[in-house]
Design a protein around this motif. Structure first.
Motif, PDB file in Angstrom:
ATOM      1  N   ALA A  59     -32.208  29.635 -37.501  1.00 36.80           N
ATOM      2  CA  ALA A  59     -31.128  29.129 -38.400  1.00 36.80           C
ATOM      3  C   ALA A  59     -30.030  29.993 -37.618  1.00 36.80           C
ATOM      4  O   ALA A  59     -30.214  31.400 -37.956  1.00 36.80           O
ATOM      5  N   VAL A  60     -28.860  29.519 -37.411  1.00 41.01           N
ATOM      6  CA  VAL A  60     -27.771  30.250 -36.699  1.00 41.01           C
ATOM      7  C   VAL A  60     -26.607  29.793 -37.496  1.00 41.01           C
ATOM      8  O   VAL A  60     -26.202  28.746 -37.711  1.00 41.01           O
ATOM      9  N   LYS A  61     -25.682  30.851 -38.049  1.00 40.32           N
ATOM     10  CA  LYS A  61     -24.245  30.667 -38.728  1.00 40.32           C
ATOM     11  C   LYS A  61     -23.149  31.006 -37.614  1.00 40.32           C
ATOM     12  O   LYS A  61     -23.460  32.342 -37.021  1.00 40.32           O
ATOM     13  N   ARG A  62     -22.224  30.388 -37.409  1.00 37.21           N
ATOM     14  CA  ARG A  62     -21.081  31.060 -36.750  1.00 37.21           C
ATOM     15  C   ARG A  62     -20.259  31.684 -37.836  1.00 37.21           C
ATOM     16  O   ARG A  62     -19.794  31.353 -38.726  1.00 37.21           O
ATOM     17  N   VAL A  63     -19.763  32.766 -37.070  1.00 40.12           N
ATOM     18  CA  VAL A  63     -18.737  33.718 -38.013  1.00 40.12           C
ATOM     19  C   VAL A  63     -17.609  34.130 -37.280  1.00 40.12           C
ATOM     20  O   VAL A  63     -17.631  34.261 -36.022  1.00 40.12           O
ATOM     21  N   ALA A  64     -16.939  35.015 -37.909  1.00 41.01           N
ATOM     22  CA  ALA A  64     -15.524  35.546 -37.550  1.00 41.01           C
ATOM     23  C   ALA A  64     -16.323  36.728 -36.792  1.00 41.01           C
ATOM     24  O   ALA A  64     -16.964  37.688 -37.443  1.00 41.01           O
TER      25      ALA A  64
ATOM     26  N   VAL B  94     -38.518  25.860 -29.066  1.00 43.28           N
ATOM     27  CA  VAL B  94     -37.640  26.626 -30.070  1.00 43.28           C
ATOM     28  C   VAL B  94     -36.465  25.618 -30.302  1.00 43.28           C
ATOM     29  O   VAL B  94     -35.821  25.132 -29.589  1.00 43.28           O
ATOM     30  N   VAL B  95     -35.897  25.395 -31.635  1.00 44.62           N
ATOM     31  CA  VAL B  95     -34.942  24.534 -32.154  1.00 44.62           C
ATOM     32  C   VAL B  95     -34.166  25.351 -32.905  1.00 44.62           C
ATOM     33  O   VAL B  95     -34.656  26.080 -33.792  1.00 44.62           O
ATOM     34  N   VAL B  96     -32.885  25.349 -32.520  1.00 46.67           N
ATOM     35  CA  VAL B  96     -31.752  25.976 -33.227  1.00 46.67           C
ATOM     36  C   VAL B  96     -31.024  24.867 -34.069  1.00 46.67           C
ATOM     37  O   VAL B  96     -30.840  23.730 -33.740  1.00 46.67           O
ATOM     38  N   VAL B  97     -30.515  25.416 -35.308  1.00 51.01           N
ATOM     39  CA  VAL B  97     -30.092  24.690 -36.315  1.00 51.01           C
ATOM     40  C   VAL B  97     -28.960  25.529 -36.780  1.00 51.01           C
ATOM     41  O   VAL B  97     -28.933  26.444 -37.282  1.00 51.01           O
ATOM     42  N   THR B  98     -27.484  24.747 -36.999  1.00 49.24           N
ATOM     43  CA  THR B  98     -26.673  25.330 -37.736  1.00 49.24           C
ATOM     44  C   THR B  98     -26.081  24.284 -38.524  1.00 49.24           C
ATOM     45  O   THR B  98     -25.961  23.095 -38.636  1.00 49.24           O
ATOM     46  N   PHE B  99     -25.591  24.817 -39.781  1.00 46.62           N
ATOM     47  CA  PHE B  99     -24.706  23.909 -40.812  1.00 46.62           C
ATOM     48  C   PHE B  99     -23.270  24.255 -40.537  1.00 46.62           C
ATOM     49  O   PHE B  99     -22.948  25.496 -40.731  1.00 46.62           O
ATOM     50  N   GLY B 100     -22.584  23.412 -40.109  1.00 49.57           N
ATOM     51  CA  GLY B 100     -21.279  23.760 -39.740  1.00 49.57           C
ATOM     52  C   GLY B 100     -20.381  22.649 -39.170  1.00 49.57           C
ATOM     53  O   GLY B 100     -20.977  21.635 -38.746  1.00 49.57           O
ATOM     54  N   PRO B 101     -19.109  22.969 -38.880  1.00 53.58           N
ATOM     55  CA  PRO B 101     -18.442  21.805 -38.300  1.00 53.58           C
ATOM     56  C   PRO B 101     -18.589  21.541 -36.515  1.00 53.58           C
ATOM     57  O   PRO B 101     -19.206  22.393 -36.169  1.00 53.58           O
ATOM     58  N   LYS B 102     -17.864  20.624 -36.226  1.00 57.65           N
ATOM     59  CA  LYS B 102     -17.996  20.370 -34.642  1.00 57.65           C
ATOM     60  C   LYS B 102     -17.665  21.319 -33.933  1.00 57.65           C
ATOM     61  O   LYS B 102     -18.407  21.688 -32.925  1.00 57.65           O
ATOM     62  N   GLU B 103     -16.916  22.364 -34.462  1.00 61.46           N
ATOM     63  CA  GLU B 103     -16.457  23.640 -33.479  1.00 61.46           C
ATOM     64  C   GLU B 103     -17.735  24.618 -33.245  1.00 61.46           C
ATOM     65  O   GLU B 103     -17.523  25.369 -32.443  1.00 61.46           O
ATOM     66  N   THR B 104     -18.746  24.457 -33.815  1.00 60.34           N
ATOM     67  CA  THR B 104     -19.872  25.364 -33.852  1.00 60.34           C
ATOM     68  C   THR B 104     -20.804  24.788 -32.273  1.00 60.34           C
ATOM     69  O   THR B 104     -21.738  25.634 -32.214  1.00 60.34           O
ATOM     70  N   GLU B 105     -20.451  23.600 -32.076  1.00 57.00           N
ATOM     71  CA  GLU B 105     -21.308  23.147 -30.882  1.00 57.00           C
ATOM     72  C   GLU B 105     -21.223  24.084 -29.599  1.00 57.00           C
ATOM     73  O   GLU B 105     -22.394  24.131 -29.102  1.00 57.00           O
ATOM     74  N   PRO B 106     -20.140  24.616 -29.201  1.00 54.69           N
ATOM     75  CA  PRO B 106     -20.344  25.462 -28.202  1.00 54.69           C
ATOM     76  C   PRO B 106     -21.112  26.668 -28.230  1.00 54.69           C
ATOM     77  O   PRO B 106     -21.726  27.072 -27.274  1.00 54.69           O
ATOM     78  N   MET B 107     -21.282  27.120 -29.580  1.00 59.14           N
ATOM     79  CA  MET B 107     -22.314  28.013 -29.931  1.00 59.14           C
ATOM     80  C   MET B 107     -23.660  27.621 -29.742  1.00 59.14           C
ATOM     81  O   MET B 107     -24.676  28.226 -28.980  1.00 59.14           O
ATOM     82  N   LEU B 108     -23.870  26.366 -30.059  1.00 62.48           N
ATOM     83  CA  LEU B 108     -25.383  25.825 -30.053  1.00 62.48           C
ATOM     84  C   LEU B 108     -25.655  25.646 -28.465  1.00 62.48           C
ATOM     85  O   LEU B 108     -26.733  26.091 -27.820  1.00 62.48           O
ATOM     86  N   ARG B 109     -24.722  25.300 -27.622  1.00 62.61           N
ATOM     87  CA  ARG B 109     -24.798  25.087 -26.308  1.00 62.61           C
ATOM     88  C   ARG B 109     -25.145  26.219 -25.571  1.00 62.61           C
ATOM     89  O   ARG B 109     -26.000  26.445 -24.779  1.00 62.61           O
TER      90      ARG B 109
END
Ligand SMILES: Cc1cc2nc3c(=O)[nH]c(=O)nc-3n(C[C@H](O)[C@H](O)[C@H](O)COP(=O)(O)OP(=O)(O)OC[C@H]3O[C@@H](n4cnc5c(N)ncnc54)[C@H](O)[C@@H]3O)c2cc1C
Ligand SMILES: Nc1ncnc2c1ncn2[C@@H]1O[C@H](COP(=O)(O)O)[C@@H](O)[C@H]1O
Lengths: 317, 275
Positions: free
Chosen positions: B6-11, B64-79
């Motif tokens: 589970a990954v979260k995008r932060v400032a 390994v599967v990564v998952v985030t709960f977040g808006p479209k803008e989090t996709e670069p992080m997942l990529r």
């Protein structure tokens, strides 16, 4: 009984001092409160807590050491007693346990708070976020609430006399998860010094101390009766024992006096010590960020300044 | 072994001392570069180490599967995480305002029910809220054991983990039988912290997390990135906690510089009265 249930923390049958911070919370929000003690030797530990003004102390004797066993019992005691708030101190024990209890109670969880405000019967919780750079005011929307409190911001409650009745309760039946978590052993550092979390003075050193970490800092710590802390860089390099780390991923400390020796003052270090009453920084770089939060800054080579400081303290004590 | 991370995008955590308060009294992070929460990056590195032979990190011996709960803008992080070695990514479309730790935990529970991983890895806390709660809540929802504050993991044939939990001044060794939830500290990415089933004990990792090679980033464009609706996972996403307002803590004013040790001791004795 409506009111607050304080979850005590015990180790080896003795109550840990952290418990008294959760009692302070209960006193601050007012109304009746009870304390629950779960573990082996709970009955004996419960007696230690009878002098704090609780309506009762509930002892649950159980060999439980893991939160998979503790959580069902704490939740059961909370339900049976009809408590509306469950509080534990935000030590690793509390942080491990509280979220599981919250889920069991269908409760909202206010983690690691540094202030509580009661407003017309409604509680608002203030908590540090963003490495301590912002405070958020949290509202819990469920009828039952679970809270963990920062030990550094909720000072240990003093005994108030009286003798709360001690009641025995039985543990909740084990759930499947309990059989899949086994505490193996606790490896502690062998320090003779005061515990970092409770010391009145903390002397911390950074990477710049190199192999002379102990040699330079111990005389200063001795002169002040201080605990020794360290930056992560000093721990990573092996100059200081890992358990000495102060900061976001180390200990949070708030002593009367914190002396940072050769520490740059990275945001993650500051998060763990900026609650200290007086901060002294010794660093040879006048622009080191640590000076932005230090009450007294000394720009000097630490290998000169620290021995001199020891001599000066001794001669003027 | 299959691992969900589970990954979260932060400032940007390195610049959080620059955050401001908006006129509405909300926390304003504009100007701070969005990044993956550091402990979540460590969780991904841990997952990669557990599913490979460290002497040949090209072959993934597990998923390994990564998952985030977040808006479209989090996709670069997942990529980017697919580039470093994750096999698949899932984004559960949501905004921070629609989430609390409990909703994230219930969403993850629903994903675990369908994905059936052996382990869920999380950061011990995320760098914005610092709640330190989602992993434990998830474990409770699943009825699984948990190992929080993990500084080391030793896999016992992928059937159990012996986890070194870094707690106040000590290391507590906990054995969890899989499936389990593990939340990690930064110490987990030290060279010898993770002992997987496949990697020889003599192997030493470099300190920290790995970086994606350009080739891998290109190849990752072809890896699956699924999008899901929050309501499909959590039909009743009523929040149990919400932030009413925020404030900035009183700034610790910089004090004064002293010219020498003598002046320092005098000030500590007569002004601060702490020695
Ligand atoms: C996710 C994450 C979590 C972290 N958690 C923590 C944490 O919990 N705690 C923590 O401390 N760090 C933590 N860090 C690391 C942090 O970012 C810094 O790298 C670390 O605090 C730097 O340690 P330092 O000040 O000892 O070393 P440096 O940054 O190398 O600073 C050394 C300082 O010593 C001074 N100096 C050198 N020689 C002398 C001399 N002879 N006399 C006087 N001064 C001298 C220099 O001017 C410099 O300011 C974390 C980092 C990350 C990414
Ligand atoms: N929005 C989110 N999306 C994915 N994972 C999350 C999210 N929020 C929290 N997590 C995970 O839960 C961990 C703990 O977060 P917290 O309990 O909020 O401090 C984080 O380090 C992440 O691994």
């Amino acid at each position: 009984m409506a009111g607050t249930l304080v979850v005590a923390e015990i180790a080896d049958g003795k109550v840990k001092k952290t418990t008294q911070s959760a009692i302070t919370f209960a006193r601050q929000v007012g109304g009746p409160f009870a304390v629950v003690v779960v573990g082996s030797g709970a009955a004996g530990a419960a007696k230690e807590l009878a002098g704090f003004g609780a309506q009762k102390v509930i002892a649950v004797d159980s060999p439980a050491l893991v939160c998979e066993k503790l959580a069902p019992t704490v939740a059961k005691v909370a339900k049976d007693g009809g408590f509306d708030t469950v509080v534990v101190t935000a030590s690793s024990y509390g942080k491990d346990l509280a979220p599981r209890v919250a889920v069991k109670l269908g409760a909202g969880y206010a983690p690691d708070i540094n202030l509580v405000k009661v407003d017309g019967g409604k509680k608002l919780y203030r908590r540090p976020m963003y490495a301590g750079n912002a405070f958020g005011w949290l509202e819990v929307t469920t009828p039952v609430q679970v809270v963990s409190v920062r030990q550094t911001e909720f000072p240990a409650a003093e005994a108030s006399g009286g003798a709360s009745p001690v009641e025995n309760a039985s543990p909740a039946p084990d759930e499947p998860a309990a059989a899949r978590a086994e505490h193996l052993k606790l490896v502690t550092g062998s320090s003779e010094r005061p515990d970092l979390g409770e010391a009145r003075v903390v002397v911390s050193g950074g990477r710049s101390l190199k192999e002379q970490f102990k040699q330079v800092l111990e005389p200063l710590a001795d002169a002040l009766g201080a605990a020794i802390g360290a930056s992560r860089a000093a721990c990573d390099a092996g100059y200081a024992a890992p358990e000495l780390q102060v900061g976001q991923t180390g200990r949070t400390v708030a002593p009367q006096l914190y002396i940072a020796v050769g520490i740059s003052g990275a945001i993650q270090h500051i998060a763990g010590m900026k609650g200290s009453k007086v901060i002294v920084a010794i660093n040879k770089d006048p622009d080191a960020p640590i000076f932005q939060i230090a009450d007294y800054g000394l720009v000097q080579d630490l290998f000169v300044a620290v021995p001199e400081l020891v001599t000066e303290l001794k001669s003027r004590s | 072994m299959k691992i969900l991370v589970a990954v979260k995008r932060v400032a940007d955590p390195e610049n959080m001392n620059k955050i401001k308060l908006s006129p509405q009294g909300k926390i304003d992070t504009t100007g701070l570069e969005p990044k993956a929460s550091p402990y979540d990056e460590y969780a991904l590195e841990t997952a990669l180490r557990l599913t490979e032979n460290g002497t040949n990190t090209k072959a993934r011996l597990g998923e390994v599967v990564v998952v985030t709960f977040g808006p479209k803008e989090t996709e670069p992080m997942l990529r980017a995480m697919l580039g470093t070695g994750a096999d698949r990514a899932i984004r559960v479309d949501s905004t921070d305002e629609a989430l609390d730790g409990d909703v994230v935990a219930r969403g993850l529970k629903a994903l675990v029910d369908s994905e059936k991983p052996d382990v869920v890895l999380l950061g011990y806390q995320q760098a914005e809220s610092e709640s330190n709660a989602v992993g434990q809540m998830l474990a409770e929802y699943l009825g699984w054991p948990q190992a929080t504050f993990a500084g080391s993991i030793q896999s016992q044939d992928d059937k159990a983990f012996v986890v070194g939990r870094e707690i106040e001044g000590a290391t507590a060794e906990l054995k969890v039988t899989l499936p389990a939830v593990v939340t990690v500290l930064d110490k987990i990415v030290k060279p010898k912290s993770v002992q997987s089933k496949h990697t020889p004990a003599t192997h030493t990792y470099s300190d920290g997390v790995r970086f994606a090679a350009l080739m891998a980033i290109m190849a990752a464009k072809k890896k699956p990135l699924a999008e899901m609706k929050l309501s499909d996972l959590v039909p009743d996403a009523t929040l149990k906690v919400r932030y009413a307002s925020a404030e900035l803590p009183p700034k610790r004013a910089a004090g004064s510089k002293v010219k020498d040790v003598k002046e320092l001791v005098t000030k500590l004795k007569t002004e601060a009265k702490v020695v």
